[in-house]
Design an enzyme around this catalytic site. Sequence first.
Site, PDB file in Angstrom:
ATOM      1  CD  GLN A   1      31.784 -12.459  17.621  1.00  0.00           C
ATOM      2  OE1 GLN A   1      32.494 -12.537  18.771  1.00  0.00           O
ATOM      3  NE2 GLN A   1      32.686 -12.549  16.469  1.00  0.00           N
ATOM      4  CG  PHE A   2      24.753 -10.808  14.594  1.00  0.00           C
ATOM      5  CD1 PHE A   2      24.494 -11.126  13.249  1.00  0.00           C
ATOM      6  CD2 PHE A   2      25.514  -9.649  14.495  1.00  0.00           C
ATOM      7  CE1 PHE A   2      24.813 -10.390  12.010  1.00  0.00           C
ATOM      8  CE2 PHE A   2      25.949  -8.752  13.380  1.00  0.00           C
ATOM      9  CZ  PHE A   2      25.527  -9.302  12.343  1.00  0.00           C
ATOM     10  CB  THR A   3      29.195 -12.752  13.234  1.00  0.00           C
ATOM     11  OG1 THR A   3      30.109 -12.544  14.316  1.00  0.00           O
ATOM     12  CG2 THR A   3      29.041 -11.358  12.694  1.00  0.00           C
TER      13      THR A   3
END
Length: 151
Positions: free
Chosen positions: A78-80
């Site tokens: 989850q790069f966010t």
Amino acid sequence: MKIVLQRSREASVTVNDELVGQIDHGLVALIGVGQGDDDAITDAMAMKVHRLRIFNDDAGKMNRSVIDVGGDVLAISQFTLLADCRKGRRPAFTGAAEPTEAQRLYQRFVDQLRLAGLQVPTGVFAADMQVRLINDGPVTIVLDSDEIIRR
């Protein structure tokens, strides 16, 4: 590296309406790999996750790890988690690692948990995923390598 851990009674992840990973009980780990993260940071964070005592013992105190309770870890990239929201209304993701390096370190994280003896189903890197879980407690812990490792 930033990781959001959620103690769960059950969890699953689907991609395009297809179930790709699920656990009965254990942890859901949302993993964001940042610029500057490396193998040593990844290994240390994996060790922290599998040794973290956030499950209740017989006295009701958080004194047991996911390994102690026979749980699994559902690992989701989850790069966010690396969103920078300091300016404006649209998050910037410039602190996230480049996709090739992020995928390598995410996979290394998963591999380290498996080497520790855990079952680690995963989502699909860079896919649009739907994650479902029943948060147990609720217990949610945020781990940031800048606070844990880089002192």
